[in-house]
Design an enzyme around this catalytic site. Sequence first.
Site, PDB file in Angstrom:
ATOM      1  N   ARG A  70       0.186  -0.659 -43.099  1.00 52.69           N
ATOM      2  CA  ARG A  70       1.501  -0.618 -43.766  1.00 52.69           C
ATOM      3  C   ARG A  70       1.629   0.765 -44.423  1.00 52.69           C
ATOM      4  NH1 ARG A  70       3.192  -5.841 -44.884  1.00 52.69           N
ATOM      5  NH2 ARG A  70       5.256  -4.967 -45.216  1.00 52.69           N
ATOM      6  N   ILE A  76       6.238  -3.840 -34.022  1.00 56.84           N
ATOM      7  CA  ILE A  76       6.428  -3.249 -35.361  1.00 56.84           C
ATOM      8  C   ILE A  76       5.104  -3.117 -36.107  1.00 56.84           C
ATOM      9  CG2 ILE A  76       7.660  -3.459 -37.574  1.00 56.84           C
ATOM     10  CD1 ILE A  76       9.561  -3.092 -35.235  1.00 56.84           C
ATOM     11  N   ARG A 111       5.604 -17.074 -51.527  1.00 56.18           N
ATOM     12  CA  ARG A 111       5.996 -15.677 -51.809  1.00 56.18           C
ATOM     13  C   ARG A 111       7.402 -15.432 -51.291  1.00 56.18           C
ATOM     14  NH1 ARG A 111       2.605 -11.758 -48.909  1.00 56.18           N
ATOM     15  NH2 ARG A 111       4.255 -10.410 -49.723  1.00 56.18           N
ATOM     16  N   LYS A 149      15.127 -12.579 -49.966  1.00 55.50           N
ATOM     17  CA  LYS A 149      14.023 -11.952 -50.715  1.00 55.50           C
ATOM     18  C   LYS A 149      14.025 -10.436 -50.483  1.00 55.50           C
ATOM     19  CE  LYS A 149       9.824 -11.848 -48.727  1.00 55.50           C
ATOM     20  NZ  LYS A 149       9.084 -10.571 -48.576  1.00 55.50           N
ATOM     21  N   ASN A 150      14.200 -10.022 -49.225  1.00 53.04           N
ATOM     22  CA  ASN A 150      14.058  -8.594 -48.903  1.00 53.04           C
ATOM     23  C   ASN A 150      15.290  -7.765 -49.226  1.00 53.04           C
ATOM     24  OD1 ASN A 150      11.493  -9.102 -48.177  1.00 53.04           O
ATOM     25  ND2 ASN A 150      11.825  -9.018 -45.964  1.00 53.04           N
ATOM     26  N   ILE A 184       2.998   4.399 -45.845  1.00 54.06           N
ATOM     27  CA  ILE A 184       4.195   4.802 -46.600  1.00 54.06           C
ATOM     28  C   ILE A 184       4.378   6.321 -46.525  1.00 54.06           C
ATOM     29  CG2 ILE A 184       4.174   2.845 -48.210  1.00 54.06           C
ATOM     30  CD1 ILE A 184       2.839   4.702 -50.258  1.00 54.06           C
ATOM     31  N   CYS A 232       0.994  -8.234 -47.331  1.00 58.76           N
ATOM     32  CA  CYS A 232       0.450  -9.045 -46.224  1.00 58.76           C
ATOM     33  C   CYS A 232      -0.571  -8.254 -45.399  1.00 58.76           C
ATOM     34  CB  CYS A 232       1.573  -9.413 -45.265  1.00 58.76           C
ATOM     35  SG  CYS A 232       2.779 -10.462 -45.953  1.00 58.76           S
ATOM     36  N   ARG A 254       3.936  -5.592 -51.770  1.00 61.43           N
ATOM     37  CA  ARG A 254       4.115  -4.206 -51.315  1.00 61.43           C
ATOM     38  C   ARG A 254       5.366  -3.601 -51.924  1.00 61.43           C
ATOM     39  NH1 ARG A 254       2.945  -1.389 -47.330  1.00 61.43           N
ATOM     40  NH2 ARG A 254       5.023  -0.765 -46.773  1.00 61.43           N
ATOM     41  N   ASP A 297       9.765 -10.536 -38.422  1.00 57.81           N
ATOM     42  CA  ASP A 297       9.525 -11.593 -39.419  1.00 57.81           C
ATOM     43  C   ASP A 297       9.802 -12.985 -38.873  1.00 57.81           C
ATOM     44  OD1 ASP A 297      10.640  -9.694 -42.340  1.00 57.81           O
ATOM     45  OD2 ASP A 297       8.834  -9.609 -41.105  1.00 57.81           O
TER      46      ASP A 297
HETATM   47  C1  EPZ Z   1      10.035  -4.480 -44.530  1.00 55.54           C
HETATM   48  O1  EPZ Z   1       8.713  -4.030 -44.726  1.00 55.54           O
HETATM   49  C2  EPZ Z   1      10.031  -5.961 -44.889  1.00 55.54           C
HETATM   50  N1  EPZ Z   1       9.636  -6.113 -46.297  1.00 55.54           N
HETATM   51  C3  EPZ Z   1       9.030  -6.695 -43.990  1.00 55.54           C
HETATM   52  O2  EPZ Z   1       9.122  -8.092 -44.307  1.00 55.54           O
HETATM   53  C4  EPZ Z   1       9.457  -6.497 -42.539  1.00 55.54           C
HETATM   54  O3  EPZ Z   1       8.504  -7.114 -41.694  1.00 55.54           O
HETATM   55  C5  EPZ Z   1       9.532  -4.994 -42.220  1.00 55.54           C
HETATM   56  O4  EPZ Z   1      10.421  -4.347 -43.153  1.00 55.54           O
HETATM   57  C6  EPZ Z   1      10.019  -4.719 -40.812  1.00 55.54           C
HETATM   58  O5  EPZ Z   1      11.281  -5.276 -40.637  1.00 55.54           O
HETATM   59  C7  EPZ Z   1      10.556  -5.837 -47.256  1.00 55.54           C
HETATM   60  O6  EPZ Z   1      11.686  -5.467 -46.983  1.00 55.54           O
HETATM   61  C8  EPZ Z   1      10.086  -6.015 -48.677  1.00 55.54           C
HETATM   62  P1  EPZ Z   1       8.638  -0.796 -42.474  1.00 55.54           P
HETATM   63  P2  EPZ Z   1       8.386  -2.446 -44.729  1.00 55.54           P
HETATM   64  O7  EPZ Z   1       8.485   0.322 -43.440  1.00 55.54           O
HETATM   65  O8  EPZ Z   1       9.561  -1.689 -45.205  1.00 55.54           O
HETATM   66  C9  EPZ Z   1       5.466   1.918 -40.137  1.00 55.54           C
HETATM   67  C10 EPZ Z   1       8.288 -10.216 -44.921  1.00 55.54           C
HETATM   68  O9  EPZ Z   1       7.600 -11.044 -44.302  1.00 55.54           O
HETATM   69  N2  EPZ Z   1       5.701   2.875 -41.238  1.00 55.54           N
HETATM   70  O10 EPZ Z   1       9.966  -1.006 -41.846  1.00 55.54           O
HETATM   71  O11 EPZ Z   1       7.085  -2.268 -45.411  1.00 55.54           O
HETATM   72  C11 EPZ Z   1       4.754   0.679 -40.664  1.00 55.54           C
HETATM   73  O12 EPZ Z   1       3.361   0.900 -40.663  1.00 55.54           O
HETATM   74  C12 EPZ Z   1       7.941  -8.736 -44.832  1.00 55.54           C
HETATM   75  O13 EPZ Z   1       9.279 -10.498 -45.638  1.00 55.54           O
HETATM   76  C13 EPZ Z   1       5.075   4.118 -41.207  1.00 55.54           C
HETATM   77  O14 EPZ Z   1       4.353   4.440 -40.270  1.00 55.54           O
HETATM   78  O15 EPZ Z   1       8.207  -2.156 -43.184  1.00 55.54           O
HETATM   79  C14 EPZ Z   1       5.183  -0.399 -39.710  1.00 55.54           C
HETATM   80  O16 EPZ Z   1       4.347  -0.353 -38.580  1.00 55.54           O
HETATM   81  C15 EPZ Z   1       6.701  -8.494 -43.987  1.00 55.54           C
HETATM   82  N3  EPZ Z   1       5.271   4.981 -42.253  1.00 55.54           N
HETATM   83  C16 EPZ Z   1       6.606   0.035 -39.298  1.00 55.54           C
HETATM   84  O17 EPZ Z   1       6.708   1.419 -39.647  1.00 55.54           O
HETATM   85  C17 EPZ Z   1       6.075   4.650 -43.325  1.00 55.54           C
HETATM   86  O18 EPZ Z   1       6.230   5.471 -44.254  1.00 55.54           O
HETATM   87  C18 EPZ Z   1       7.732  -0.730 -40.010  1.00 55.54           C
HETATM   88  O19 EPZ Z   1       7.480  -0.653 -41.378  1.00 55.54           O
HETATM   89  C19 EPZ Z   1       6.707   3.391 -43.331  1.00 55.54           C
HETATM   90  C20 EPZ Z   1       6.517   2.523 -42.276  1.00 55.54           C
END
Ligand code: EPZ
Length: 419
Positions: free
Chosen positions: A123, A328, A398, A24-25, A125, A118, A94, A306
Amino acid sequence: MQNITISIRGGKPLRGNVAISGAKNATLPELAAVCLSAETIEFLNVPLVEDVKVMHAALGEIGAQGEIGDNSIRVAMPVLRSPLVSLQTARTTRASVLLLGPLLARHGYAKVSFPGGCPIGERKINFHLQGLERMGAEIHAEDEYIVARCRRLKGIEYDFPGKTVTGTENLLMAATLAEGTTVLGNCALEPEVTDLIDLLKEMGADISGSGSETIVVRGQTGLHGASHRVIPDRIEAGTYLIAGCFAGNDIHVLGVEPEHLGSLLEILRGMGADITVSAREFHIKGGKSLAPAEVTTSPYPGFPTDLQAQLTTLLTQASGVSRVRETIFNDRFHHAGELNRLGAEIKIEGDTAVIKGQARLRGAALKTTDLRASAALVLGGLIAEGKTIIQNSYQLFRGYENMPDKLQKLGADIKIIQG
Ligand code: EPZ
């Protein structure tokens, strides 16, 4: 799809083969990459899960033409009909934030609602937006939308302040059509990022450093069509590998990339699990009493956040007390309270779950809140005596393709009782 409830009668041994679907990801950013070209992209081994269907619908809203086939998608974005990704779509997953980079790169304009997804904690960006602004985008909020404009993105040198999977993917895609060269540092190393780079290269992008923390992208004036097979879903595979560890189970998990799950294999073998690994298969025989574990989630190649909830369910059966630290996300223990309703004894101490072993689980009515917590509760229901009901199981669909069917084929007594 929203009001799904799943009913499980536990205690049935799981035996046989389970085939793993596409990731999915990986599919979600790769669908966003369709915006980078006017030509058709064909995807194979696509998991037909809700988040993928929503992302495909989002592409349709902004101008893509194409159709979903049997675990395949053929889609093209000849012209951008509307730069607006609707609230409904963006709120459901997201991943709609992944449209920002490609839309800015190809069309110079994007309007995406602030991401939903979720409830597993903050979360943010900000790294996505900071990088795109450095590339020349003007970004502001308009009600609940992010509006981004630019004439032509420019190549930059940018080190991510923190590891971000979709942040890396967003800027990678933006850089493929930017003017000049982009050097991204502290990139995420997840296999889904590498698979996206493989697709972008198949579309004609000039990218080096794949699989490393520093990726160099030389901007092109356009990208062409491609055909791409999505990698297997390592989180789905890890979920079934964990399921196989419970007493009495004997499962062959087929169509995996074993090296994507090195950290989980190390933890499970450290607990004493009997796992045989071949080219694209895990054979897991449950039954031996498993030792407790001390686990910390971290970015790839560390133990994936995850799989944290699913491993926690297994640790309720270990021979002693385990500790799982979540580094995380700041609110990813919703499954603990629900597992305790089954009879587990899990205490949350700050960012760590302390899990007492040898818990006798009995069926109960549960409610799930997020995708991976749903899977953890299903695993709990499979070993609990009696009947477990899991409400709001839409979350499970999902990210897991046909999970009730796959578990029924392994011998589980599981069914959807409301649709
Ligand atoms: C991806 O989410 C995955 N989703 C998530 O899987 C996964 O848990 C996550 O990576 C971590 O491995 C997809 O790929 C669609 P991050 P993402 O940006 O990219 C902080 C599932 O169950 N952060 O790596 O949204 C953030 O708050 C889902 O399939 C910032 O501070 O996660 C978090 O604490 C859940 N600023 C950490 O970094 C930013 O601009 C990791 O977030 C971006 C992130």
